[in-house]
Design an enzyme around this catalytic site. Structure first.
Site, short mmCIF file in Angstrom:
data_model
loop_
_atom_site.label_atom_id
_atom_site.label_comp_id
_atom_site.label_asym_id
_atom_site.label_seq_id
_atom_site.Cartn_x
_atom_site.Cartn_y
_atom_site.Cartn_z
N HIS A 91 0.83 -1.20 0.00
CA HIS A 91 0.00 0.00 0.00
C HIS A 91 0.87 1.26 0.00
CE1 HIS A 91 -2.41 3.15 2.11
NE2 HIS A 91 -3.27 2.79 1.18
N GLU A 94 2.03 1.88 -3.47
CA GLU A 94 0.96 2.46 -4.30
C GLU A 94 0.94 3.98 -4.17
OE1 GLU A 94 -3.54 3.49 -3.51
OE2 GLU A 94 -3.04 1.42 -2.96
N HIS A 95 1.12 4.47 -2.95
CA HIS A 95 1.16 5.92 -2.73
C HIS A 95 2.37 6.55 -3.44
CE1 HIS A 95 -1.86 7.12 0.44
NE2 HIS A 95 -2.05 5.81 0.36
N GLU A 164 4.83 10.97 2.68
CA GLU A 164 3.73 10.02 2.55
C GLU A 164 3.45 9.27 3.85
OE1 GLU A 164 1.44 9.51 0.03
OE2 GLU A 164 2.40 11.42 -0.43
N GLU A 171 -4.70 8.58 6.73
CA GLU A 171 -5.64 7.67 6.07
C GLU A 171 -6.06 6.56 7.02
OE1 GLU A 171 -5.76 4.59 2.25
OE2 GLU A 171 -4.20 6.12 2.37
#
Length: 479
Positions: A91, A94-95, A164, A171
């Site tokens: 994940h 992906e960012h 990030e 998130e």
């Protein structure tokens, strides 16, 4: 298509002529004509073309002649391939894919996508990672080039990685406010204890704070190999053009691994439960599931039909007591819950089949009782008419889901990873039509009857029955 229309009009004209001379034609004749017409429509859908490159990367596309298209990379890698130390890496990666490459800065990438009028997105699941773009058909070459650039040439800069971390941590806080997401994470954690499927996709907070560039590079070099990637496209796309683009931009993707190829981690199911009681919450959120099967198992389709038989319901729905789902009728009449939805979550070699419900504290016990009754009815007393209705609804939902280039592209990519081919609609319809009430009873008895479920519950759950006794082998449905 024109010839088929003529044949259908001829048949209809013949029926009208017959009505003058003979009694009213039977409903069976009308159904026969409708079935023929439906079959012709299904057979006339665009073909899914598949080509494999020398490095193992597969190219799959469906050309529907639209002025727009969706193209994406479906990668056979997700959180299931992580361990406790690097959980959250897929994940995180992906960012980082959109934070700049050796050719484009983050600003350049965003401006290029905006100026094209395109959309660039990605998501990570437990078994797959996906990067896709939606654009005009004429911009297909640029879209493929951008996708190739972000997965092969990302800079993974230290400054961007640090930035990030904060984004992902925020998130995670947002996800924690979504109780459905929380309950399903708990359900996986208790159903697949101490295995890769039991871990969350986002990973724990301590991992997010420590993941570094070396972890991201290691994940890419380990999993982003040609045989594990599908380049899928739908809409206005030429398959030959897509093959040329794939050869040019992805032809250098490695085929072999330095050591042994990473094996799919074994994830065994455990009948167990996790409860997070909080009486200050207004509603109880509960998920209950038994172990099901993977995508390619023969029992997948019958379980999908059984899942449709249970259905879903929300207080905002019209119809209420007139809905086909018996559980929906009971929930409406007895005010048993605010909403419920059945689910059939499939993975490569296992799955979860169950129900998620949102109830008031005083109705939890009754809702669980009627849920068990409906599950038992699938094993013992489901009728042919109920199964026929569920099969029609399942086929309708599947076709409605394939509305637009993006869901079609997603369907192509997922099926290529799960089945190594795209199942034609007429084959899927035939497999659904072959199911009858006996099939549903046999399959549901196999997976539901006398099986220990996994349960995850959050909120005021004092009335949730105690299922600990199932570990002694007692048939939990009879309690």
């Amino acid at each position: 298509v024109r010839r088929n229309e003529c044949e259908l009009k001829t048949n209809i004209s013949a029926v009208k002529l017959t009505r003058v001379l003979l009694p009213q034609p039977s409903a069976a004749l009308h159904r026969h004509l409708a079935t023929r017409a439906a079959g012709q429509v299904i057979l006339n859908v665009p073909e899914t073309k598949v080509t494999a490159l020398e490095n193992g990367l597969r190219v799959a596309s469906e050309d529907s002649g639209l002025s727009t298209c969706t193209v994406g990379l479906w990668i056979d890698a997700g959180s299931r391939y992580e361990n406790e130390r690097n959980n959250g890496t897929a994940h995180f990666l992906e960012h980082m894919a959109f934070k700049g490459t050796r050719k484009r800065s983050q600003l350049d990438l965003e401006l290029e996508i905006e100026n094209m009028g395109a959309h660039l997105n990605a998501y990570t699941s437990r078994e797959q990672t996906v990067y896709y773009a939606k654009a005009f058909s004429k911009d297909l070459p640029r879209a493929v080039e951008i996708l190739a650039d972000i997965i092969q040439n990302s800079t993974l800069g230290e400054a961007e990685i640090e930035r990030e971390r904060g984004v992902i941590l925020r998130e995670m806080q947002e996800v924690e406010t979504n109780l459905q997401e929380v309950v399903f994470d708990y359900l996986h954690a208790t159903a697949y204890q101490a295995t890769a499927l039991g871990r969350t996709i986002l990973g724990p907070t301590e991992n997010i704070k420590t993941i570094n560039r070396a972890d991201l590079v290691e994940y890419i070099t380990t999993h982003y190999k040609g045989p594990r990637i599908v380049l899928a496209a739908a809409g206005g796309v030429s398959h030959d053009e897509l093959i040329d683009l794939a050869k040019y931009h992805f032809g250098k993707l490695p085929t072999r691994y330095k050591g042994e190829a990473p094996a799919l981690p074994l994830c065994s199911f455990t009948g167990s439960e996790i409860r997070v009681r909080d009486d200050k919450m207004p509603l109880a959120h509960i998920a209950i599931a038994v172990e099901a099967v993977g995508w390619s198992h023969p029992d997948t389709i019958p379980l999908m039909v059984a899942n449709t038989l249970i259905g879903n319901w929300d207080r905002s729905f019209g119809g209420g007591v007139n809905l086909s789902s018996k559980l929906a009728q009971m929930a409406c009449q007895g005010n048993l819950c605010h909403s419920f939805q059945s689910f059939n979550t499939c993975y490569t070699d296992t799955g979860l089949w169950g129900l998620y419900m949102v109830c008031e504290p005083g109705t939890v016990r009754d809702m669980m009782h009627f849920t068990q009754m409906e599950w038992m009815s699938l094993c013992t007393s489901v009728t042919e008419s109920e199964v026929a209705r569920a099969k029609n609804l399942l086929k309708t939902n599947m076709l409605l889901h394939l509305d637009g280039s993006t869901p079609i592209c997603e369907d192509i990519g997922r099926q290529m990873l799960c089945y190594s081919r795209r199942i034609p609609l007429h084959e899927l319809e035939a497999r659904i039509d072959a199911i009858d009430a006996t099939t549903i009873k046999d399959v549901c008895t196999k997976y539901i009857y006398d099986k220990a479920p996994a349960i995850a519950a959050v909120g005021p759950i004092e009335q949730l029955p105690d299922y600990n006794r199932i570990r002694s082998g007692m048939f939990w449905m009879r309690t």
